[in-house]
Design a protein around this motif. Structure first.
Motif, mmCIF file in Angstrom:
data_model
loop_
_atom_site.group_PDB
_atom_site.id
_atom_site.type_symbol
_atom_site.label_atom_id
_atom_site.label_comp_id
_atom_site.label_asym_id
_atom_site.label_seq_id
_atom_site.Cartn_x
_atom_site.Cartn_y
_atom_site.Cartn_z
ATOM 1 N N PHE A 26 -4.508 7.246 -1.025
ATOM 2 C CA PHE A 26 -4.273 5.926 -0.450
ATOM 3 C C PHE A 26 -4.406 4.907 -1.568
ATOM 4 O O PHE A 26 -5.367 4.931 -2.344
ATOM 5 C CB PHE A 26 -5.302 5.639 0.643
ATOM 6 N N SER A 27 -3.428 4.045 -1.680
ATOM 7 C CA SER A 27 -3.497 2.996 -2.685
ATOM 8 C C SER A 27 -3.242 1.639 -2.046
ATOM 9 O O SER A 27 -2.396 1.502 -1.161
ATOM 10 C CB SER A 27 -2.493 3.247 -3.813
ATOM 11 N N VAL A 28 -4.015 0.658 -2.483
ATOM 12 C CA VAL A 28 -3.823 -0.738 -2.109
ATOM 13 C C VAL A 28 -3.485 -1.464 -3.403
ATOM 14 O O VAL A 28 -4.336 -1.606 -4.281
ATOM 15 C CB VAL A 28 -5.095 -1.321 -1.470
ATOM 16 N N THR A 35 -9.865 0.485 9.478
ATOM 17 C CA THR A 35 -8.525 0.430 8.904
ATOM 18 C C THR A 35 -7.582 1.236 9.801
ATOM 19 O O THR A 35 -7.884 2.373 10.164
ATOM 20 C CB THR A 35 -8.542 0.994 7.472
ATOM 21 N N CYS A 46 0.840 -1.187 0.000
ATOM 22 C CA CYS A 46 0.000 0.000 0.000
ATOM 23 C C CYS A 46 0.881 1.245 0.000
ATOM 24 O O CYS A 46 2.091 1.166 0.221
ATOM 25 C CB CYS A 46 -0.938 0.013 1.219
ATOM 26 N N ARG A 47 0.261 2.391 -0.242
ATOM 27 C CA ARG A 47 0.944 3.685 -0.190
ATOM 28 C C ARG A 47 0.015 4.665 0.507
ATOM 29 O O ARG A 47 -1.165 4.773 0.172
ATOM 30 C CB ARG A 47 1.316 4.183 -1.580
ATOM 31 N N GLN A 66 -6.541 2.919 -6.196
ATOM 32 C CA GLN A 66 -6.318 4.208 -5.547
ATOM 33 C C GLN A 66 -7.624 4.856 -5.094
ATOM 34 O O GLN A 66 -8.642 4.784 -5.787
ATOM 35 C CB GLN A 66 -5.597 5.159 -6.499
ATOM 36 N N LEU A 111 -5.928 -3.433 7.130
ATOM 37 C CA LEU A 111 -6.965 -3.022 6.187
ATOM 38 C C LEU A 111 -8.263 -3.652 6.664
ATOM 39 O O LEU A 111 -8.484 -4.849 6.509
ATOM 40 C CB LEU A 111 -6.616 -3.500 4.768
#
Length: 318
Positions: A267-269, A228, A210-211, A273, A289
């Protein structure tokens, strides 16, 4: 004043958008059900227990409900419920660690003769035993009592596919099917879902990359977490502004901690995004998550192929 704790183990839509969403989600759900049924999967409706997803089962012939917990390497029963199922505990020296860190407790083990649902029986397997009374403390008095969690090893044995958005669990008595997983991936990606590959970490948790505001990290996929959660250090490095929550977080082992709310600009998984995602922040052993994000992203978890599929609700194809 902090008056209570919440267990660790929301969208506004116009009427026209809601009507479209229900129609498209129903279409995807029907297609998913039909596809999996052709490979002998059975559909089981998953109930809500507070913020959790619960599954009605029978353990040694006694009816009960278990939380679906993808981050639990095995199914785990509440130590306080063993007598109900005619079970005994074997003591071990395995320390109990929670999302909020190490505890002073140890994990026990018990042999389950039979766990039954959807006319499928999982026979003679070892389940963990801990004090899981935390599962029921935040539930209303009228809610069904929860006696433990249904873990990833039992999910994977049945090739389980969990649809978090539609609250359905698909299980196959024959186990995982590579062909079914391949067809499932094709169906979902054509419907606008993003595939995010999961992997097991050293302690058996399914995790993904993630980011957070561009800061790279790793997060554990945990359907039993109501929210989360990211660690304070990551939140600080990502420049998140935090607001202290009016309640404490509580995990197994009676670990409690204050936590804060924050909003991530980006937020990216994997390659999925989102912007403006709300999360919780506290001192944790690993980022989580939770079911809030998974439900809002219409998450579908294929335990057999170790794939997580996520979709934007506004996507016109879903």
């Amino acid at each position: 004043m902090r008056v209570k704790s919440v267990s660790l183990i929301a969208f506004l839509l116009s009427l026209s958008s809601l009507t479209s969403l229900v129609a498209e989600s129903t279409k995807t759900g029907a297609s998913l059900s039909s596809l999996l049924a052709s490979y002998n999967f059975r559909s089981v409706h998953v109930e809500k227990a507070g913020s959790h997803l619960s599954l009605r089962v029978k353990i040694n012939g006694k009816p009960t409900s278990l939380i679906i917990a993808t981050a639990a390497p095995m199914s785990v029963l509440d130590r306080n419920s063993l007598r109900k199922f005619g079970l005994t505990e074997r003591k071990t020296t395995i320390p109990l660690n929670s999302t909020l860190g190490k505890t002073s407790e140890y994990v026990g083990m018990s042999k389950v003769k039979g766990l039954e649902f959807a006319n499928i029986v999982l026979a003679d397997f070892d389940a963990g035993v801990i004090d899981e009374s935390v599962l029921n403390r935040s539930l209303p008095p009228t809610a069904i009592h929860l006696d433990g969690v249904f873990g990833y090893s039992q999910m994977r044995k049945l090739g389980a596919v969990l649809d978090c958005g539609q609250r359905n669990l698909y299980v196959n008595p024959r186990g995982p099917s590579r062909e079914a997983s391949a067809k499932l991936e094709k169906l979902l990606t054509e419907r606008g879902f993003t595939r995010v590959p999961m992997r097991f970490n050293a302690v058996g948790h399914p995790e993904v990359d993630c980011r957070v505001n561009g800061r790279a990290s790793i997060v554990t996929v945990e359907t039993a977490a109501f929210t989360t959660i990211i660690d304070k250090r990551l939140a600080s490095e990502a420049g998140l502004s935090q607001a202290l929550a009016p309640v404490d977080a509580e995990a197994v082992g009676r670990r409690k901690a204050p936590f804060s709310f924050a909003v991530m600009k980006d937020f990216s998984v994997g390659n999925f995004q989102t912007q403006g995602t709300k999360i919780s922040v506290t001192d944790v052993s690993f980022n989580v998550l939770g079911i809030d994000y998974l439900s809002s992203a219409e998450a579908i978890i294929d335990s057999g192929s170790m794939n997580l599929f996520l979709c934007h609700r506004k996507n016109p194809t879903h």
